[in-house]
Design an enzyme around this catalytic site. Structure first.
Site, PDB file in Angstrom:
ATOM      1  N   HIS A 264       0.857  -1.193   0.000  1.00  0.00           N
ATOM      2  CA  HIS A 264       0.000   0.000   0.000  1.00  0.00           C
ATOM      3  C   HIS A 264       0.888   1.237   0.000  1.00  0.00           C
ATOM      4  CE1 HIS A 264      -3.119   2.890   1.254  1.00  0.00           C
ATOM      5  NE2 HIS A 264      -3.960   2.005   0.727  1.00  0.00           N
ATOM      6  N   GLU A 319      -7.954  -5.002  -0.243  1.00  0.00           N
ATOM      7  CA  GLU A 319      -8.528  -5.708  -1.393  1.00  0.00           C
ATOM      8  C   GLU A 319      -8.469  -7.219  -1.230  1.00  0.00           C
ATOM      9  OE1 GLU A 319     -10.071  -3.757  -2.953  1.00  0.00           O
ATOM     10  OE2 GLU A 319      -8.995  -1.996  -3.671  1.00  0.00           O
TER      11      GLU A 319
END
Ligand code: ACO
Length: 378
Positions: A264, A319
């Site tokens: 991320h 996700e």
């Protein structure tokens, strides 16, 4: 003909600005917000100060949306889905059945804006109306493209259960509705991401809330922003079984490819949204058969990523566990990005309200890097 000035011309000062420039605006503070705090180092996400894990455990999407819009925590807040106006339904009927769900949703929001009176400044009522409309529009498109009739909202159902009902024609069991609601809570808001910034820029021109959300959907459509959970599904089906995970992951990384659902830009710790969604996925009545595969692949992936990148913490992101939750509630992967957009309506519209409440036109400068002033060729 030459671009250079004659030798005796007075020396022009450079046209370039001298202030620093950060590509992608990375690290630039571009506003102030009360809405959410993304703490990448500690792996914390707060909405108006409340921890995301607590909101998932004790709240609903409707209560969270109300919190973002008003600042008040009312766990009993409800937001049933709203009917699709006839004018918008005609537009959805005219779309090709092969249209991408994100294009259909963006078009529906635009058509909805054309059918409403949306005076400046945006209001909580406008935010509520748009957030309640969009799930019905996406569900209607999903049915129309497979030759089925759209289903009217059931005012007894709260927003996420209503969306599933309008999509499938069946009222979801409480566990399934709860799982999608949890996904909507973690997707509701996340600081100055690209689509939210788009919504704020549009609002700052005193344009209306439907234009802000239509622009935000267009931004989220890009694969760098909204596309990863369906790729997680693809990768897990390629892995096939836990005993093949180690070899598959090593081969994938050796080809220079990335593992979807890991890493991320902001989080250097385990994404708190992934932790909340993992709990939800594990508690689901109808667990997707490959949830166990997902947890086993995650363990192997984290071990190999730590080995390959000892200096950069690459952890599970939201996700990875969004995929089992969305599959588990029965959504087809091509609806994942548009469903993420439905969840983000609360954040986009809350940012529109916050921008309008203290508005200043967002209009940054740009460094000019073209030719110096010159004469047209003769
Ligand atoms: N798999 C393998 N290696 C990775 C991964 C990954 N998922 N993520 C980063 N790396 C590696 C990079 O290859 C790079 O290695 P190098 O230094 O040897 O070249 C290093 O880690 C740093 O990568 P960056 O691209 O600089 O990391 P950044 O923080 O900018 O990227 C991103 C963040 C885009 C999310 C990235 O981690 C990625 O592509 N992940 C996979 C896609 C994904 O899951 N996206 C959803 C993100 S969550 C969301 O957007 C809501």
């Amino acid at each position: 003909m030459t671009d250079s000035p004659p030798a005796d011309a007075p020396t022009e000062p450079s046209l370039q600005a001298t202030r620093p420039y950060s590509p992608g605006l990375e690290g630039v503070i571009a506003g102030e917000t009360n809405l959410s705090y993304v703490d990448g180092a500690q792996g914390r996400l707060l909405y108006r100060g409340y921890r995301i894990g607590d909101l998932v455990a004790h709240g609903t999407y409707s209560a969270v949306a109300n919190l973002l819009w008003t600042g008040d925590w009312d766990p009993a807040a409800r937001l049933p889905t709203a009917p699709v106006p006839d004018a918008v339904m005609h537009v959805l009927q005219a779309l090709p059945s092969a249209a991408k769900p994100m294009d259909a949703l963006r078009t529906a929001v635009s058509a909805w804006g054309a059918s409403q009176d949306l005076p400046w400044p945006p209001t909580v009522e406008q935010a509520r109306a748009l957030t309640a409309f969009s799930p019905s529009a996406l569900a209607a498109f999903a049915r129309l493209r497979s030759g089925e009739q759209p289903i009217d909202p059931d005012p007894e159902l709260d927003l996420t259960a209503g969306f599933l009902y309008q999509l499938t024609g069946e009222r979801p069991d409480p566990g399934t509705a709860r799982a999608l609601d949890a996904y909507f809570i973690v997707g509701a808001e996340h600081g100055f991401n690209a689509s939210t910034f788009t919504a704020r820029v549009i609002t700052s021109t005193r344009s209306d809330i439907a234009s802000a959300v239509a622009g935000a959907i267009g931004t989220m459509k890009g694969p760098l922003h909204g596309g990863a959970p369906s790729e997680v599904v693809d990768q897990l089906s390629q892995v096939g079984s836990a005993d093949k995970a180690e070899a598959w992951i090593r081969e994938t990384l050796a080809r220079g490819e990335r593992l979807m659902g890991f890493g991320h830009r902001v989080y250097r710790a385990y994404d708190p949204r992934a932790a909340a969604l993992r709990k939800v996925a594990e508690g689901m009545e109808h667990k997707p058969s490959w949830l166990q595969l997902a947890t086993e692949v995650e363990d192997v992936a984290l071990r190999i990523l730590a080995e390959k990148h000892p200096d950069r913490l690459l952890k599970t992101n939201v996700e990875f566990y969004a995929a089992p939750v969305l599959m588990g509630v029965g959504l087809s992967p091509d609806l994942f990005p548009a469903t993420f957009s439905l969840a983000r309506h609360a954040g986009w519209t809350a940012h529109a309200l916050e921008q309008a409440a203290n508005n200043r036109l967002i209009r940054p400068d740009v460094n000019y890097v073209g030719p110096e002033e010159r004469d047209l060729p003769t």
